[in-house]
Design a protein around this motif. Structure first.
Motif, PDB file in Angstrom:
ATOM      1  N   LEU A 104     -12.198  -9.689 -13.794  1.00 15.01           N
ATOM      2  CA  LEU A 104     -11.267  -8.655 -13.561  1.00 15.01           C
ATOM      3  C   LEU A 104      -9.806  -9.123 -13.069  1.00 15.01           C
ATOM      4  CD1 LEU A 104     -14.078  -6.313 -11.944  1.00 15.01           C
ATOM      5  CD2 LEU A 104     -12.780  -5.925 -14.009  1.00 15.01           C
ATOM      6  N   LEU A 105     -10.126 -10.128 -12.175  1.00 20.02           N
ATOM      7  CA  LEU A 105      -8.602 -10.516 -11.715  1.00 20.02           C
ATOM      8  C   LEU A 105      -7.934 -11.456 -12.570  1.00 20.02           C
ATOM      9  CD1 LEU A 105     -10.192 -11.994  -8.279  1.00 20.02           C
ATOM     10  CD2 LEU A 105      -8.682 -10.206  -8.557  1.00 20.02           C
ATOM     11  N   ARG A 108      -6.116  -8.650 -15.256  1.00 18.90           N
ATOM     12  CA  ARG A 108      -5.365  -8.020 -14.374  1.00 18.90           C
ATOM     13  C   ARG A 108      -3.860  -8.725 -14.554  1.00 18.90           C
ATOM     14  NH1 ARG A 108      -2.889  -8.219  -9.368  1.00 18.90           N
ATOM     15  NH2 ARG A 108      -2.278  -6.277  -8.354  1.00 18.90           N
ATOM     16  N   THR A 109      -3.967  -9.924 -14.728  1.00 16.45           N
ATOM     17  CA  THR A 109      -2.702 -10.769 -15.043  1.00 16.45           C
ATOM     18  C   THR A 109      -1.914 -10.720 -16.552  1.00 16.45           C
ATOM     19  OG1 THR A 109      -3.586 -12.959 -15.851  1.00 16.45           O
ATOM     20  CG2 THR A 109      -3.472 -12.448 -13.298  1.00 16.45           C
ATOM     21  N   ALA A 114      -7.234  -5.790 -19.995  1.00 18.51           N
ATOM     22  CA  ALA A 114      -8.034  -4.738 -19.942  1.00 18.51           C
ATOM     23  C   ALA A 114      -8.766  -4.603 -21.346  1.00 18.51           C
ATOM     24  CB  ALA A 114      -7.501  -3.262 -19.451  1.00 18.51           C
TER      25      ALA A 114
END
Length: 239
Positions: A104-105, A108-109, A114
């Motif tokens: 998930l982290l 995000r970048t 997603a």
């Protein structure tokens, strides 16, 4: 023409189930059900990292990174299972949660993180082509060749990590988990390996067919079909 187009994803799914079912039997025999989630999620996180940090990495770069992540997770899981056998499922579950959070982290970048994460969780198997069929067929062959050695932890964890890292990018984590566990549950209920795997193939292909017929996402429908098939084993009288 449509039937020929459907052949590649159908064969990819068949090859994937044939590769995963024998490994799932080993997973249930060892009592480490969370291993498939942990290792597959580690492969997904590593693949996301390759995509997010690299400049449009090629397939081999992404795959080698995913395999490396899966092998590290498998080594960690093996160590935890040996060192703390009574708590192994709980600890392996924490490895899965950690890898999921990392994914998930990392997602995000990346502007498309997603989308990539969603594809790794519930891949659209209908978009599989002949390269994916070849990869999963090679996995199935490797599992067959390694079958006599899978009782040894070193072989099992290594083969499992490589196969899971390849399968999760084609089938998605949900289908990989269901294809591992569902036929294994039927084997524990007393059905033979061939019959249990045949039932899993029928359930998976039914889900794929429903996806095509109703124009719905294939990953969730295939995983749901396999899950229902596995759950039905509880109603079978045990020998």
């Amino acid at each position: 023409m449509a039937d020929l187009w459907f052949l590649a994803p159908a064969l990819a799914l068949v090859a994937g189930v044939l590769a995963l079912a024998p490994l799932g039997a080993q997973v249930l025999q060892r009592g480490v059900v969370f291993i498939d989630l942990a290792v597959a999620q580690a492969a997904a996180a590593a693949a996301l990292a390759a995509t997010a940090l690299g400049d449009h990495p090629d397939w081999w770069t992404t795959q080698l990174t995913a395999a490396g992540g899966a092998l590290l997770a498998a080594a960690l899981v093996a160590g935890l299972a040996r060192r703390w056998p009574a708590q192994r499922e709980a600890l392996i579950g924490l490895v899965y949660v950690s890898c999921a959070c990392a994914a998930l982290l990392i997602a995000r970048t990346d502007a498309h993180g997603a989308e990539h994460l969603h594809a790794l969780l519930a891949a659209d198997v209908l978009w599989s082509g002949w390269p994916q069929v070849a990869v999963l067929a090679a996995c199935a062959l490797a599992v067959v060749l390694a079958a006599p050695r899978l009782a040894h932890d070193g072989w099992f964890f290594a083969v499992f990590a490589v196969v899971a890292s390849l399968a999760v990018q084609v089938l998605g984590l949900f289908v990989v988990f269901a294809a591992l566990i569902a036929p294994g549950l039927w084997r524990r209920a007393g059905r033979g390996a061939a019959a249990a795997t045949a039932g899993a193939l029928a359930a998976a292909l039914a889900g794929l067919g429903a996806s095509w017929l109703f124009d719905a996402p294939s990953g969730p429908l295939v995983a749901l079909g396999l899950a229902l098939y596995g759950a039905a084993s509880a109603a079978r009288p045990r020998r």
